[in-house]
Structure formats: structure tokens, C-alpha cells
Design an enzyme around this catalytic site. Structure first.
Site, mmCIF file in Angstrom:
data_model
loop_
_atom_site.group_PDB
_atom_site.id
_atom_site.type_symbol
_atom_site.label_atom_id
_atom_site.label_comp_id
_atom_site.label_asym_id
_atom_site.label_seq_id
_atom_site.Cartn_x
_atom_site.Cartn_y
_atom_site.Cartn_z
ATOM 1 N N LYS A 91 0.822 -1.219 0.000
ATOM 2 C CA LYS A 91 0.000 0.000 0.000
ATOM 3 C C LYS A 91 0.851 1.261 0.000
ATOM 4 C CE LYS A 91 -4.390 -1.904 1.296
ATOM 5 N NZ LYS A 91 -5.402 -2.183 2.304
ATOM 6 N N ARG A 119 -3.366 -10.318 4.473
ATOM 7 C CA ARG A 119 -3.856 -10.337 3.077
ATOM 8 C C ARG A 119 -2.757 -9.725 2.219
ATOM 9 N NH1 ARG A 119 -6.223 -6.771 -0.387
ATOM 10 N NH2 ARG A 119 -7.847 -7.544 -1.775
#
Ligand code: HH2
Length: 293
Positions: free
Chosen positions: A235, A270
Site C-alpha cells: 500500500k 492479506r
């Protein structure tokens, strides 16, 4: 470091079994592999829009040791606009069908649309990943009816606007309170407690500082007694810290978050890079279990 006693009290069993799936947490944090069947995801957009390529990548992640494959048909990157349920179904369904025919690893469907979740469960998925944490309560009812695990994620606002000056008084307290309220609602709707995963929603309406505080205090989420899932993979906050603009170059930065999460008792991470992150979780688990002799 968590003691054995503490862990046993939180989760009476390390084995989560339901009619169409099974997850064994006894060896520590599990890895959920990301499969975005989208043209525009921030890291792998367009790579797996083709059904055959998606299936191949899903099976490769299983081979690499993923405990779950999370299939999504809509990018929720900052600024993205939502995709209709019909479009999501068209993208996700063939992949869920093909994957579930070839592997016993549970397939999770990453959607907040009831129709998509239902169609995916009918096609062989065994878990729902809801980034709106029951924004539509029918998702909770569906999880209860089918007795499948559900991930409840925190998001401030919508993907289209969430990164426009997100503000909190105390980000950790507010996110945790929201998730516990939604988790209790899921329980009321009939989802067994051990099938509810809470997720602070890294990058969903959060500044760099908010993301860091949530990761620093992730142990508080674990201490709630609900199992925790964290999705920090590649991210942009990792790019902000490391200067890596290309998400594919954020693997080591991601590894740092995975190590921190695994050491804090997070149940599932994840991630895009399954083989690499599995090594990280294995080492973290070995360190954790070294005090059990
Ligand atoms: N992050 C993304 C999507 N789904 N689900 C959960 N539970 N937690 C997360 O942190 C999370 C999630 C966004 O990442 P990605 O799927 O890689 O990108 P995109 O939304 O652009 O498809």
C-alpha cells in the site's frame, strides 16, 4: 510476546472448520493471497482480468502456501468509483467456479454487494470479505445462513473520497469501537464469534500517521478476542516511507508489516506476495513458539 495460556483463553480452538472450509491457526499467522480480477487495481490491475490468467495465478498462490484466496472484482483504491454488482459477478464468478473446482483452499469473495457475495458462495466461495463491515446487513444474514466466516473491515467514507483529509480523535479507539460494534451485530445476526474477523482497514480513510498508529497498536485489536486480519500489502503508505513509487517494489516494506502483525498475534495477513510473506510468518511463528517448551 503472547503466552500460551493467553492464546488458549482467547480462541478455545486453533482449528476453524465450517461446511465448506477449514483454517488451522495452530502454526501461527495465515496468508491470504490477493486475486484482483479488475482492470484498475493499484498494484495488479489488468494482470488477471483474463479468466485463465486469474486461475493460474490463484493456483500458483495455493502452491506457494496461501491458506485462502481472496477474489475481488472491484478496485477500492483511493479515488476509485464503484462497479455494478452485475459487472463484479461477471468478473469474479468464472474465477471462483474454476478455482474452487481445483483446490480445497477456501475462496473468499472481496465484495460489499450482497448479490455478488451470494452468487460467489453459490459458485463455491466459502468466505466473505466485506470492506464496509455490514454496510448491507444482508451480508451478515447470508454469512449466518451459510455458516461461513466474514471479514469486517473499517473504512472512513467511500473509496472515492476516503483519502480527502481523514480525521480522527483517537484513531485506534475509534476504529476498534466501530469494529466491535459491527462484530457484535454480526453475532446477533447469527454468525458464530470464531467466524468473525476484524480488520482495521489500512489505507481506507487513513493518513500515513493513522496507518502507523493502527499497526503499532494492532495488539489491542487482537486482545479484543476476535480474530484479526490485516491488509497492508504494497500500500501507498509503504511507498511514502521507502520512496518506492512502484507498488511491486514494496515487497520488503510489506514484509516489515507482516512480521509486526504476526508477532502481535494477527490471524491472517492479506498479501500479493504469498511465497515471500509465508517465509516471514513462518519465522515469526518459530520465534513465538520457542517459549512453549
Ligand atoms: N485492501 C484492499 C482490498 N480489500 N480487504 C480487506 N479485508 N482488507 C484490506 O486491507 C483490503 C481489502 C485494497 O487492496 P488491493 O485489493 O490490492 O487493491 P484494489 O482495491 O486497488 O483492488
Amino acid at each position: 510476546m503472547r503466552s500460551k495460556k493467553e492464546k488458549v483463553e482467547k480462541h478455545p480452538t486453533d482449528l476453524l472448520e465450517w461446511p465448506v472450509g477449514r483454517l488451522d491457526f495452530s502454526a501461527g499467522c495465515l496468508v491470504m493471497g490477493i486475486l484482483n480480477v479488475t482492470p484498475d487495481s493499484f498494484s495488479d490491475g489488468g494482470e488477471f482480468l483474463d479468466g485463465d490468467r486469474a486461475l493460474k495465478h490463484g493456483l500458483k498462490m495455493v502452491e506457494d502456501g496461501a491458506a485462502i484466496i481472496d477474489v475481488g472484482g472491484e478496485s477500492t483504491r483511493p479515488g476509485s468509483v464503484s462497479v455494478s454488482a452485475a459487472e463484479q459477478i461477471g468478473r469474479v464468478l468464472p474465477v471462483v467456479e474454476a478455482l474452487s473446482a481445483k483446490t480445497d483452499v477456501p475462496i473468499s469473495v472481496d465484495t460489499c454487494e450482497f448479490e455478488v457475495a451470494k452468487a460467489a458462495l453459490d459458485a463455491g466461495a466459502g468466505m466473505i470479505n466485506d470492506i464496509t463491515a455490514l454496510g448491507d446487513e444482508r451480508i451478515g444474514e447470508l454469512a449466518a445462513e451459510r455458516q461461513v466466516p466474514v471479514v469486517l473491515m473499517h473504512m472512513k467514507g467511500t473509496p472515492e473520497t476516503m483519502q480527502v483529509e481523514p480525521r480522527y480523535g483517537d484513531v485506534v479507539a475509534e476504529v476498534l469501537e466501530f469494529l466491535l460494534e459491527r462484530a457484535r451485530r454480526a453475532e446477533q445476526l447469527g454468525v458464530p464469534r470464531e467466524m468473525i474477523f476484524i480488520d482495521p482497514g489500512i489505507g481506507f480513510g487513513k493518513t500515513l500517521e493513522h496507518n502507523l498508529l493502527l499497526l503499532k497498536d494492532i495488539g489491542k485489536f487482537v486482545a479484543s478476542g476476535f480474530r484479526v486480519l490485516v491488509g497492508a500489502s504494497r500500500k501507498s503508505f509503504i511507498g511514502s516511507i521507502t520512496g518506492r513509487q512502484d507498488p511491486r517494489e514494496r515487497v520488503y516494506g510489506t514484509a516489515s508489516t507482516v512480521a509486526l502483525c504476526a508477532a502481535a498475534g494477527v490471524s491472517i495477513v492479506r498479501v500479493h506476495d504469498v511465497a515471500e510473506m509465508l517465509d516471514v510468518t513462518k519465522v515469526a511463528a518459530a520465534v513465538d513458539q520457542s517459549d512453549r517448551s
